[in-house]
Each structure stands twice: as structure tokens, then as C-alpha cells.
Design a protein around this motif. Structure first.
Motif, PDB file in Angstrom:
ATOM      1  N   THR A  93       9.423  14.375  60.814  1.00 60.39           N
ATOM      2  CA  THR A  93      10.324  13.446  60.142  1.00 60.39           C
ATOM      3  C   THR A  93      10.871  14.117  58.891  1.00 60.39           C
ATOM      4  N   TRP A  94      12.169  14.411  58.907  1.00 59.12           N
ATOM      5  CA  TRP A  94      12.786  15.173  57.829  1.00 59.12           C
ATOM      6  C   TRP A  94      13.350  14.253  56.757  1.00 59.12           C
ATOM      7  N   PRO A  95      13.416  14.706  55.524  1.00 56.27           N
ATOM      8  CA  PRO A  95      14.017  13.887  54.463  1.00 56.27           C
ATOM      9  C   PRO A  95      15.510  13.697  54.735  1.00 56.27           C
ATOM     10  N   SER A  96      16.070  12.690  54.177  1.00 56.62           N
ATOM     11  CA  SER A  96      17.479  12.379  54.434  1.00 56.62           C
ATOM     12  C   SER A  96      18.397  13.537  54.041  1.00 56.62           C
ATOM     13  N   ALA A  97      18.026  14.300  53.035  1.00 60.60           N
ATOM     14  CA  ALA A  97      18.876  15.402  52.585  1.00 60.60           C
ATOM     15  C   ALA A  97      18.889  16.566  53.577  1.00 60.60           C
ATOM     16  N   SER A  98      17.979  16.566  54.545  1.00 59.78           N
ATOM     17  CA  SER A  98      17.886  17.675  55.494  1.00 59.78           C
ATOM     18  C   SER A  98      18.007  17.249  56.948  1.00 59.78           C
ATOM     19  N   GLU A  99      17.979  15.956  57.216  1.00 55.77           N
ATOM     20  CA  GLU A  99      17.916  15.484  58.597  1.00 55.77           C
ATOM     21  C   GLU A  99      19.113  15.950  59.425  1.00 55.77           C
ATOM     22  N   ARG A 100      20.337  15.798  58.901  1.00 54.46           N
ATOM     23  CA  ARG A 100      21.534  16.194  59.645  1.00 54.46           C
ATOM     24  C   ARG A 100      21.554  17.709  59.869  1.00 54.46           C
ATOM     25  N   GLN A 101      21.231  18.473  58.852  1.00 57.29           N
ATOM     26  CA  GLN A 101      21.278  19.926  58.978  1.00 57.29           C
ATOM     27  C   GLN A 101      20.269  20.443  60.011  1.00 57.29           C
ATOM     28  N   VAL A 102      19.073  19.870  60.040  1.00 51.30           N
ATOM     29  CA  VAL A 102      18.070  20.307  61.023  1.00 51.30           C
ATOM     30  C   VAL A 102      18.499  19.906  62.426  1.00 51.30           C
ATOM     31  N   THR A 103      19.117  18.734  62.554  1.00 56.87           N
ATOM     32  CA  THR A 103      19.593  18.301  63.870  1.00 56.87           C
ATOM     33  C   THR A 103      20.661  19.251  64.405  1.00 56.87           C
ATOM     34  N   ALA A 142       9.643  52.232  41.467  1.00 52.60           N
ATOM     35  CA  ALA A 142      10.143  50.869  41.268  1.00 52.60           C
ATOM     36  C   ALA A 142       8.987  49.877  41.211  1.00 52.60           C
ATOM     37  N   SER A 143       9.192  48.788  40.493  1.00 52.43           N
ATOM     38  CA  SER A 143       8.194  47.734  40.372  1.00 52.43           C
ATOM     39  C   SER A 143       8.697  46.464  41.041  1.00 52.43           C
ATOM     40  N   LEU A 144       7.763  45.585  41.349  1.00 47.65           N
ATOM     41  CA  LEU A 144       8.100  44.258  41.846  1.00 47.65           C
ATOM     42  C   LEU A 144       8.083  43.284  40.679  1.00 47.65           C
ATOM     43  N   THR A 145       8.852  42.232  40.801  1.00 48.45           N
ATOM     44  CA  THR A 145       8.861  41.176  39.790  1.00 48.45           C
ATOM     45  C   THR A 145       8.884  39.835  40.496  1.00 48.45           C
ATOM     46  N   GLY A 146       7.925  38.976  40.166  1.00 50.21           N
ATOM     47  CA  GLY A 146       7.834  37.682  40.825  1.00 50.21           C
ATOM     48  C   GLY A 146       6.961  37.747  42.059  1.00 50.21           C
ATOM     49  N   SER A 147       6.284  36.650  42.352  1.00 45.38           N
ATOM     50  CA  SER A 147       5.395  36.598  43.507  1.00 45.38           C
ATOM     51  C   SER A 147       6.178  36.427  44.798  1.00 45.38           C
ATOM     52  N   LEU A 148       5.685  37.039  45.873  1.00 44.03           N
ATOM     53  CA  LEU A 148       6.287  36.911  47.197  1.00 44.03           C
ATOM     54  C   LEU A 148       5.566  35.853  48.037  1.00 44.03           C
ATOM     55  N   ARG A 149       4.664  35.126  47.429  1.00 45.90           N
ATOM     56  CA  ARG A 149       3.865  34.146  48.156  1.00 45.90           C
ATOM     57  C   ARG A 149       4.705  32.936  48.538  1.00 45.90           C
ATOM     58  N   SER A 150       4.600  32.559  49.799  1.00 46.39           N
ATOM     59  CA  SER A 150       5.239  31.324  50.287  1.00 46.39           C
ATOM     60  C   SER A 150       4.343  30.756  51.380  1.00 46.39           C
ATOM     61  N   ASP A 151       3.423  29.897  50.971  1.00 45.08           N
ATOM     62  CA  ASP A 151       2.485  29.273  51.902  1.00 45.08           C
ATOM     63  C   ASP A 151       2.165  27.871  51.399  1.00 45.08           C
ATOM     64  N   GLY A 152       1.042  27.334  51.848  1.00 41.83           N
ATOM     65  CA  GLY A 152       0.697  25.970  51.478  1.00 41.83           C
ATOM     66  C   GLY A 152       0.482  25.764  49.994  1.00 41.83           C
ATOM     67  N   THR A 153       0.272  26.841  49.237  1.00 43.96           N
ATOM     68  CA  THR A 153       0.079  26.698  47.790  1.00 43.96           C
ATOM     69  C   THR A 153       1.387  26.637  47.020  1.00 43.96           C
ATOM     70  N   THR A 154       2.498  27.015  47.659  1.00 44.43           N
ATOM     71  CA  THR A 154       3.782  27.066  46.948  1.00 44.43           C
ATOM     72  C   THR A 154       4.876  26.235  47.623  1.00 44.43           C
ATOM     73  N   LEU A 155       4.644  25.755  48.835  1.00 40.73           N
ATOM     74  CA  LEU A 155       5.673  25.041  49.604  1.00 40.73           C
ATOM     75  C   LEU A 155       5.323  23.575  49.766  1.00 40.73           C
ATOM     76  N   ASP A 156       6.358  22.738  49.962  1.00 40.85           N
ATOM     77  CA  ASP A 156       6.093  21.329  50.241  1.00 40.85           C
ATOM     78  C   ASP A 156       5.922  21.130  51.754  1.00 40.85           C
ATOM     79  N   ALA A 157       5.617  19.900  52.157  1.00 39.38           N
ATOM     80  CA  ALA A 157       5.291  19.625  53.557  1.00 39.38           C
ATOM     81  C   ALA A 157       6.468  19.909  54.493  1.00 39.38           C
ATOM     82  N   HIS A 158       7.698  19.632  54.060  1.00 36.93           N
ATOM     83  CA  HIS A 158       8.872  19.841  54.914  1.00 36.93           C
ATOM     84  C   HIS A 158       9.179  21.333  55.059  1.00 36.93           C
ATOM     85  N   GLN A 159       9.026  22.068  53.969  1.00 35.17           N
ATOM     86  CA  GLN A 159       9.227  23.512  54.069  1.00 35.17           C
ATOM     87  C   GLN A 159       8.190  24.147  54.996  1.00 35.17           C
TER      88      GLN A 159
END
Length: 378
Positions: free
Chosen positions: A296-306, A227-244
Motif C-alpha cells: 500500500t503506497w502513500p498517495s504521493a507515490s501511488e500513481r507513479q508506482v502504478t 580520493a576520499s569518500l564523503t557521506g555514508s553509502l548506507r541505505s537499509d532499514g536503519t536509514t530508509l522508511d517502510a515504503h522505500q
């Protein structure tokens, strides 16, 4: 009266057998003594300076044979001994000063970009000629991660050590521990790792170690044969925003504690160790709650994180209760409730609001294998 002839033989001077005729040798031409083969071998090894110790030994054996059997080749044997002695001294000097490591670095740098395993760098994806990540490999083809590939490099590091090769088991054990420990720095979102992905690594061999190779390449690959992989598995500062990043850094604290399970899998086998582990998880939850509350979370995530923080506080109470209970059944029940709160609906909705993977990992039932780290197989 005749004059008598002078004294001596009369007539033509007879030809003795000792008088050579022109062009005819006195007898068969004498065969020269044979050349000692070991002397020639010693000379060749001395010139090549590849295995100087062998060249020196062969030269000494050749000299003894030449004296005993009257063979030729003394010059070859002496030259081989001298050159091998010089080569041996240079090898010792090279190993003691670290020149071998410098040589290997130069070789590795020359190989980079040439489609070899030594050229692989963090973040690159590649294919192998046979499509396998097992055994010894040298040739690879770097390909875009978006398409099919056999492996994705997530870390590269050098093993310490200037002595002799520590052995295959020691090298793979060290690579195994270090590579698994580096997964979180590259793939911070462990929920996004497919279940059929595992960690592989390229390590030095006994031969390359002698030349200074210490590099270990950590990579992701599929556990399904062919089997092969497809797509990168990277999830760090190069691919994520500050809130993630803020969310995943807080989650990593808890993941580390959850994975520090005792060697004995069951509460009945070692209650003290199991209770200590529950205490570590309780402390990690306290730290995670603090980190989530400080951002400080964005408004779209503040309630869910709380709402998630409320569940994490309840999970902390469950693990705190597990830490002090002497009863095995009660311990497992607290663990079950704690895990359910950690990866419950509030965690899913918080992740969705932040644009992270929202598929919960699969855990085993509490007590059916405490030695297994919670989370997807990596």
C-alpha cells in the motif's frame, strides 16, 4: 768420641720440586671445557615455548655434540628437550581443541576500540595513515562518515575453517565473492552508489590465521587514487522508511536475476545459456510486479508506482520473447527494449516520489559484454 749423626741426609731438608709454595700453583690453571652453544639455544627456546619443535631438535643435536667433543651444557640440552617436548604437546592440544581461536578472539576483543583494523565494525568509516586500501594495514582512525574518509565498513564475517591457511588466492576469492554478495544488504539502493566506488576487504594473513583469525571486513572505497569518500553509502532499514524499503526489496529481486548473466558474453557463443538467463529475468519481473502490487503506497507515490508496474509488465514480455527467439539480432533487440523499460522514465519518477536516488545506472549495449552486471560499478 763423637756420636755419629743419625742416619739420613744432613743439614736442611732439601725442597723437592713437588712441594708447593704458598700462593703458587703447581702449573697453569686448567681451562674448562666450552659450553655447547646449541644446548643454551635449546634451553632458551624451551623456556620461551615459541618454536618448541626447533628447541627439541637443537637439544638433541647438542647432546650428540657434547658427547663427541667433551663439551659442557648437558643440563641445558636436557632441560631444553624436556621443556620443548612439553611446549610441543601444548601446541598440539591447543590447535586440536580450538584454544587458538579462543586466544585470537580474546586478542581481537582487546584490540577493539584501540584504533586498529581489528576494531572496525559495520557502519563505521575510517582513514588509514597512508590513505590507501591496498597492502597490509593495522592502524586506522575511525572518523564520522559525514566527513572525508578512506573506507566505510558494510559487513564483517568470519571465514570457516580450522585447518591450515588455505592460501592468499583462496582467501581473497572467498572474500571477493562474499563481500560483493553482501553489498545489497547494506546499500540497498544501488542507484545511489557513485561510479568511482568499489568493494575492498581486509582478510586474515597466513600469520594471523595460525592464531585463529578468520575475520573478513568488507568495505567501500574510492577507485581513484588518493580520493576520499564523503557521506555514508548506507541505505537499509536503519536509514530508509517502510515504503522505500518495500520498493528496494522488490527491485533487488530483479537486480539479482539481471546480474546472473552467463559466463559466455554473447548470444552466438551459448544461445541456450543466454535464453535461460532471459527466462530468469522474466520470472524476476513477475515476482517484482507482485511485490509492488501487494504494498500500500502513500498517495504521493501511488500513481507513479502504478505507471512503473505497467512498464515492468511490458519489459517482462520483452524478456519472455528473448527467451524463445533463436535469432541473435532479435535477442539483442528484445534485451534493448527490456532494459529501456526497466530503467525508463516511470522508474525515475517512482523513485523521485519515494525520495530515492533518481540517476539511472549506465548499461553497456546489449551484446557488447553480457558478462558485466547491469548497474553502477561497485
Amino acid at each position: 768420641m763423637s756420636i755419629p749423626p743419625p742416619p739420613g741426609p744432613q743439614g736442611p731438608y732439601p725442597q723437592g720440586p713437588y712441594v708447593p709454595q704458598w700462593g703458587h700453583p703447581l702449573g697453569p690453571y686448567p681451562r674448562p671445557a666450552p659450553v655447547n652453544g646449541l644446548a643454551v639455544a635449546a634451553f632458551v627456546l624451551g623456556v620461551l615455548c615459541f618454536v618448541p619443535a626447533v628447541g627439541l631438535v637443537l637439544g638433541l643435536i647438542a647432546l650428540a655434540g657434547i658427547r663427541k667433543r667433551g663439551e659442557r651444557g648437558t643440563g641445558f640440552a636436557v632441560a631444553g628437550c624436556v621443556l620443548s617436548s612439553v611446549g610441543l604437546a601444548l601446541w598440539v592440544l591447543t590447535l586440536s581443541t580450538g584454544a587458538a581461536a579462543d586466544f585470537w578472539d580474546g586478542f581481537r576483543d582487546a584490540a577493539r576500540g584501540e584504533g586498529t583494523a581489528y576494531s572496525l565494525e559495520k557502519g563505521q568509516c575510517f582513514t588509514t595513515p597512508g590513505g590507501s586500501l591496498e597492502g597490509v594495514t593495522y592502524d586506522v582512525d575511525v572518523v564520522p562518515c559525514q566527513g572525508p574518509h578512506d573506507g566505510e565498513v558494510f559487513a564483517v564475517f568470519d571465514m570457516p575453517g580450522s585447518g591450515s591457511y588455505p592460501g592468499d588466492h583462496a582467501v581473497t576469492t572467498a572474500a571477493d565473492a562474499r563481500c560483493y554478495g553482501l553489498v545489497g544488504g547494506y546499500a540497498m539502493d544501488t542507484w545511489a552508489l557513485p561510479a568511482d566506488v568499489d568493494v575492498y576487504y581486509l582478510t586474515p594473513t597466513a600469520r594471523s590465521w595460525r592464531s585463529g583469525d578468520r575475520e573478513v571486513t568488507c568495505l567501500f572505497g574510492s577507485t581513484d587514487e588518493g580520493a576520499s569518500l564523503t557521506g555514508s553509502l548506507r541505505s537499509d532499514g536503519t536509514t530508509l522508511d517502510a515504503h522505500q524499503l518495500a520498493y528496494l526489496e522488490a527491485a533487488r529481486v530483479l537486480d539479482g536475476a539481471l546480474q546472473s548473466t552467463p559466463e559466455n558474453e554473447y548470444f552466438e557463443d551459448d544461445p541456450v545459456a543466454q535464453q535461460a538467463w532471459a527466462g530468469r529475468v522474466e520470472n524476476a519481473l513477475t515476482e517484482e510486479i507482485g511485490m509492488l502490487g501487494a504494498h500500500t503506497w502513500p498517495s504521493a507515490s501511488e500513481r507513479q508506482v502504478t505507471e512503473l508496474v505497467v512498464d515492468l509488465e511490458a519489459a517482462r514480455e520483452e524478456f519472455g520473447a528473448a527467451e524463445v527467439t533463436p535469432d541473435a539480432d532479435a535477442f539483442y533487440e528484445h534485451l534493448y527494449q527490456g532494459y529501456a523499460l526497466i530503467d525508463g522514465d516511470t522508474t525515475v519518477t517512482a523513485r523521485e516520489s519515494l525520495g530515492l536516488d533518481s540517476t539511472p545506472p549506465e548499461y553497456g549495449e546489449p551484446g557488447d559484454g553480457g558478462g558485466e552486471s547491469p548497474g553502477k560499478e561497485v
